[in-house]
Design an enzyme around this catalytic site. Structure first.
Site, PDB file in Angstrom:
ATOM      1  N   LYS A 197       0.839  -1.200   0.000  1.00 31.60           N
ATOM      2  CA  LYS A 197       0.000   0.000   0.000  1.00 31.60           C
ATOM      3  C   LYS A 197       0.876   1.253   0.000  1.00 31.60           C
ATOM      4  O   LYS A 197       0.698   2.147  -0.796  1.00 31.60           O
ATOM      5  CB  LYS A 197      -0.921  -0.025   1.229  1.00 31.60           C
ATOM      6  CG  LYS A 197      -1.810   1.184   1.342  1.00 31.60           C
ATOM      7  CD  LYS A 197      -2.781   1.043   2.506  1.00 31.60           C
ATOM      8  CE  LYS A 197      -3.479   2.380   2.738  1.00 31.60           C
ATOM      9  NZ  LYS A 197      -4.416   2.350   3.861  1.00 31.60           N
ATOM     10  N   GLU A 214      10.356  -4.712   4.660  1.00 30.83           N
ATOM     11  CA  GLU A 214      10.377  -6.129   4.286  1.00 30.83           C
ATOM     12  C   GLU A 214      10.102  -6.288   2.793  1.00 30.83           C
ATOM     13  O   GLU A 214      10.820  -6.997   2.074  1.00 30.83           O
ATOM     14  CB  GLU A 214       9.308  -6.911   5.076  1.00 30.83           C
ATOM     15  CG  GLU A 214       9.574  -7.065   6.548  1.00 30.83           C
ATOM     16  CD  GLU A 214       9.079  -5.890   7.382  1.00 30.83           C
ATOM     17  OE1 GLU A 214       8.787  -4.806   6.793  1.00 30.83           O
ATOM     18  OE2 GLU A 214       9.003  -6.033   8.608  1.00 30.83           O
ATOM     19  N   GLY A 216      -4.904  -1.743   4.925  1.00 30.10           N
ATOM     20  CA  GLY A 216      -4.107  -2.883   4.457  1.00 30.10           C
ATOM     21  C   GLY A 216      -4.803  -4.221   4.682  1.00 30.10           C
ATOM     22  O   GLY A 216      -4.889  -5.064   3.791  1.00 30.10           O
ATOM     23  N   ARG A 217      -5.338  -4.408   5.883  1.00 29.74           N
ATOM     24  CA  ARG A 217      -5.954  -5.711   6.212  1.00 29.74           C
ATOM     25  C   ARG A 217      -7.343  -5.854   5.603  1.00 29.74           C
ATOM     26  O   ARG A 217      -7.994  -6.883   5.807  1.00 29.74           O
ATOM     27  CB  ARG A 217      -5.980  -5.905   7.734  1.00 29.74           C
ATOM     28  CG  ARG A 217      -6.645  -4.775   8.504  1.00 29.74           C
ATOM     29  CD  ARG A 217      -6.302  -4.852   9.987  1.00 29.74           C
ATOM     30  NE  ARG A 217      -6.789  -3.702  10.752  1.00 29.74           N
ATOM     31  CZ  ARG A 217      -6.149  -2.552  10.888  1.00 29.74           C
ATOM     32  NH1 ARG A 217      -4.993  -2.352  10.272  1.00 29.74           N
ATOM     33  NH2 ARG A 217      -6.651  -1.578  11.630  1.00 29.74           N
ATOM     34  N   GLU A 255      -5.141  -6.536  14.694  1.00 26.82           N
ATOM     35  CA  GLU A 255      -4.611  -5.220  14.326  1.00 26.82           C
ATOM     36  C   GLU A 255      -5.745  -4.192  14.406  1.00 26.82           C
ATOM     37  O   GLU A 255      -5.506  -3.011  14.618  1.00 26.82           O
ATOM     38  CB  GLU A 255      -4.007  -5.265  12.903  1.00 26.82           C
ATOM     39  CG  GLU A 255      -3.042  -4.124  12.633  1.00 26.82           C
ATOM     40  CD  GLU A 255      -2.187  -4.346  11.383  1.00 26.82           C
ATOM     41  OE1 GLU A 255      -1.000  -4.692  11.509  1.00 26.82           O
ATOM     42  OE2 GLU A 255      -2.715  -4.154  10.274  1.00 26.82           O
ATOM     43  N   HIS A 290      -6.532 -33.157  17.493  1.00 24.94           N
ATOM     44  CA  HIS A 290      -5.455 -33.998  18.020  1.00 24.94           C
ATOM     45  C   HIS A 290      -4.329 -33.164  18.610  1.00 24.94           C
ATOM     46  O   HIS A 290      -3.224 -33.663  18.801  1.00 24.94           O
ATOM     47  CB  HIS A 290      -4.933 -34.922  16.914  1.00 24.94           C
ATOM     48  CG  HIS A 290      -5.983 -35.915  16.485  1.00 24.94           C
ATOM     49  ND1 HIS A 290      -6.143 -37.123  17.113  1.00 24.94           N
ATOM     50  CD2 HIS A 290      -6.944 -35.840  15.538  1.00 24.94           C
ATOM     51  CE1 HIS A 290      -7.151 -37.778  16.543  1.00 24.94           C
ATOM     52  NE2 HIS A 290      -7.658 -37.008  15.590  1.00 24.94           N
ATOM     53  N   LYS A 335       9.095  -0.923  14.539  1.00 24.11           N
ATOM     54  CA  LYS A 335       9.743  -0.595  13.260  1.00 24.11           C
ATOM     55  C   LYS A 335      10.811   0.476  13.477  1.00 24.11           C
ATOM     56  O   LYS A 335      11.924   0.381  12.953  1.00 24.11           O
ATOM     57  CB  LYS A 335       8.708  -0.039  12.270  1.00 24.11           C
ATOM     58  CG  LYS A 335       7.737  -1.045  11.697  1.00 24.11           C
ATOM     59  CD  LYS A 335       6.897  -0.353  10.625  1.00 24.11           C
ATOM     60  CE  LYS A 335       5.647  -1.124  10.282  1.00 24.11           C
ATOM     61  NZ  LYS A 335       4.717  -0.388   9.423  1.00 24.11           N
TER      62      LYS A 335
HETATM   63  O1  F6P Z   1       2.491  -3.774   9.856  1.00 23.30           O
HETATM   64  C1  F6P Z   1       1.580  -2.765   9.630  1.00 23.30           C
HETATM   65  C2  F6P Z   1       1.114  -2.658   8.237  1.00 23.30           C
HETATM   66  O2  F6P Z   1       0.930  -1.303   7.992  1.00 23.30           O
HETATM   67  C3  F6P Z   1      -0.165  -3.431   7.965  1.00 23.30           C
HETATM   68  O3  F6P Z   1      -1.297  -2.793   8.412  1.00 23.30           O
HETATM   69  C4  F6P Z   1      -0.089  -3.567   6.492  1.00 23.30           C
HETATM   70  O4  F6P Z   1      -1.017  -4.500   6.021  1.00 23.30           O
HETATM   71  C5  F6P Z   1       1.343  -3.975   6.336  1.00 23.30           C
HETATM   72  O5  F6P Z   1       2.030  -3.176   7.274  1.00 23.30           O
HETATM   73  C6  F6P Z   1       1.928  -3.828   4.970  1.00 23.30           C
HETATM   74  O6  F6P Z   1       1.933  -2.496   4.554  1.00 23.30           O
HETATM   75  P1  F6P Z   1       2.136  -2.100   3.039  1.00 23.30           P
HETATM   76  O7  F6P Z   1       1.032  -2.693   2.257  1.00 23.30           O
HETATM   77  O8  F6P Z   1       2.107  -0.591   3.020  1.00 23.30           O
HETATM   78  O9  F6P Z   1       3.474  -2.621   2.596  1.00 23.30           O
END
Ligand code: F6P
Length: 558
Positions: free
Chosen positions: A208, A214, A280-281, A366, A397, A521
């Site tokens: 987003k 990452e 995002g979620r 979240e 199980h 972060k």
């Molecule tokens: O870890 C927080 C967060 O902002 C989530 O809400 C989001 O889904 C994720 O990081 C990834 O963010 P992006 O889509 O901006 O890379």
């Protein structure tokens, strides 16, 4: 900014407190005495058949929970969300994931602009791109058709797509498959690329913000892998033009920050946008689902969106007394706030839903793992239970022991479909029926238990009778659907989105921000130089961090 209504100050809350203290629901008795219970507490919406009868409620409790929703303004806030009001106050944003699945004749304005045409414009672009990949018209730099799409993203830019991809595997076009890289642990890129053919691989960088460490790191690692393997195989030369040609054929992106996509080196023509009013979620139904559109196809993806929309309409239009997401959310509040439930299990009896709990963890935790309300004041009651789960029967199980006989109350949602994708038989036995027998049996065992007398009647030695008693009265909700279709998967997602919303409104929470992920972060950035050997930076860390980093530095082998 409006002040949330404090749920604990409402008449309904006082009534619920009284009901909790004054009566213990015994499910055996409740079922025996009330033949209409199951019918009264079973609801349908679109393809979902939801049985709430094995919850610790009676008519008065359900009525008081519905009153609570009315008294905290659930319908008003729901309507404000659907109308595009800026209910995400801490980020000053509208919350319009529901607009992502609106048909084109709906109008939803944000700042005077109808966003529905924008949604359909991007969808058309994603669909056209997907069709090119699926038909073989889109080819890699050496002219080969794409066989593997790799989604690079994390959090909402990963969990939704991977969960739905796994859920809808039977709908994936033959000859195509998807992989998902999310973790910055270099193992994730290494394992996911080691057996890949770069000539037939397409990366989708999904972020987003397009700033997530990452995702950008994994995108760069993947780009390096792509170019190095193509060059070393002699498939392209090492010139800048050959490299950029390869990136343009093997990388596309999804983001709200299209300028950053271009800066990364991805052709803006191959980038799909979305908007800050999609959390995002809550974004799997936006262009973040591009890996899905490519693999399951635009037709199935449209069905998925239609399923979500059907549940949106149910949530928006149905009276609260028979509104499934509202009732499920209110039941969760009942258990968290009146039974001190700490967690909630989600147990799909559908192997294809094996990532559903992981997906729900981000959606619910979240969203509602907060200690302040949307006006900044402290919450007035417990919030945000821990969601977890595994597919049945594996969970049976492993951890069901604790749900059946432990000291904690763990409400659980059981999910199953009538018709399996893989109708296998074992001799004369339909294996799906063996599977579903477990689904049916578990909720009955949890609800009705087994008394000491029943255990004794089986001839059990007295000394071990207590160990074999099942107390029962362990609440469950059963959700069934005809089959695990794209529409049903969409319905399940929208259901839980609105369950989460309902709980957030009762607690007065902004369910759409996620400030709690920021501090870690920031600290990771500060500690990075220390990890790399900067003594001055290391000395600024706390004693425990210094000790751990020193351990790392003395044990790291290269
Ligand atoms: O870890 C927080 C967060 O902002 C989530 O809400 C989001 O889904 C994720 O990081 C990834 O963010 P992006 O889509 O901006 O890379």
């Amino acid at each position: 900014m409006s002040t949330p209504i404090d749920a604990t100050s409402t008449q309904a809350w006082a009534r619920l407190t009284q009901l909790r203290q004054g009566r213990d629901i015994d499910l055996r008795r409740a079922f025996d005495e009330d033949p209409g219970r199951v019918e009264r507490l079973t609801f349908t919406a679109a393809d979902l058949f939801v049985d709430l009868s094995k919850n610790l409620v009676d008519t008065d409790i359900v009525a008081a929970l519905v009153d609570l929703a009315g008294q905290v303004g659930l319908t008003e806030r729901r309507d404000a969300m659907f109308a595009g009001e800026r209910i995400n106050v801490t980020e000053d944003r509208a919350v319009l994931h529901t607009a992502l699945r609106d048909p084109s004749d709906v109008h939803v304005d944000v700042d005077g602009e109808d966003v529905v045409p924008l949604v359909h414009e991007v969808l058309a672009k994603v669909y056209a791109f997907a069709e090119k990949v699926r038909s073989g018209e889109w080819v890699g730099v050496t002219g080969k058709r794409i066989e593997t799409v790799v989604n690079i993203g994390i959090g909402g830019s990963d969990l939704g797509p991977v969960m739905v991809y796994e859920a809808l595997k039977p709908y994936v076009q033959q000859g195509l498959s998807a992989r998902f890289i999310s973790n910055i642990d270099p193992t994730d890129v290494a394992e996911n690329t080691k057996d890949l053919d770069p000539e037939t691989t397409l990366f989708i960088v999904a972020s987003k913000t397009f700033t997530t460490l990452e995702t950008l790191t994994n995108a760069r690692l993947s780009r390096t892998w792509l170019l190095d393997t193509l060059i070393s195989a002699g498939a392209i030369d090492a010139s800048d033009s050959a490299r950029s040609e390869a990136v343009s054929k093997h990388f596309v992106a999804v983001s709200t920050a299209l300028d950053k996509v271009e800066a990364f080196g991805i052709d803006p023509a191959n980038a799909f946008g979305f908007w800050d009013w999609v959390g995002g979620r809550y974004s799997v139904d936006s262009a973040i689902g591009t890996s899905l559109v490519v693999t399951i196809g635009p037709g199935s993806f449209s069905d998925f969106l239609a399923g979500m929309h059907a549940i949106d309409r149910h949530f928006a239009e149905t009276d609260l007394a028979s509104n499934i997401p509202a009732l499920m959310g209110l039941l969760n509040v009942w258990y968290v706030n009146f039974f001190d439930a700490q967690s909630h299990a989600v147990l799909p009896y559908a192997q294809y839903l094996h990532r559903f709990a992981a997906y729900l963890q981000q959606l619910t935790m979240e969203s509602n793992g907060k200690s302040v309300r949307w006006d900044g004041s402290p919450v007035t009651t417990a919030t945000g239970e821990v969601f977890w789960g595994e597919p049945g029967t594996n969970g049976q199980h492993a951890f069901y022991q604790l749900i059946h006989q432990g000291t904690r109350l763990i409400p659980a949602d059981f999910i199953a479909v009538a018709t399996p994708a893989n109708p296998l038989v074992d001799g004369d036995k339909d294996v799906h029926e063996l599977f579903l027998a477990n689904f049916f049996a578990q909720t009955a065992a949890l609800a009705f238990g087994k008394t000491a007398d029943e255990v004794r009647a089986e001839g059990t030695a007295e000394a071990i009778v207590p160990a074999r008693v099942f107390p029962g009265n362990r609440p469950t909700t059963s959700i069934m659907a005809p089959a695990l279709t794209p529409s049903v998967v969409g319905q399940l997602i929208a259901l839980y989105e609105h369950v989460t919303f309902t709980q957030g409104v009762v607690w007065g929470i902004d369910s759409f921000d996620q400030w709690g992920v920021e501090l870690g972060k920031q600290l990771a950035q500060q500690v990075t130089p220390a990890v790399a050997g900067d003594e001055a930076a290391l000395e600024k860390q706390d004693a425990s961090t210094q000790s751990l980093v020193r351990y790392y530095r003395s044990h790291r082998q290269r």
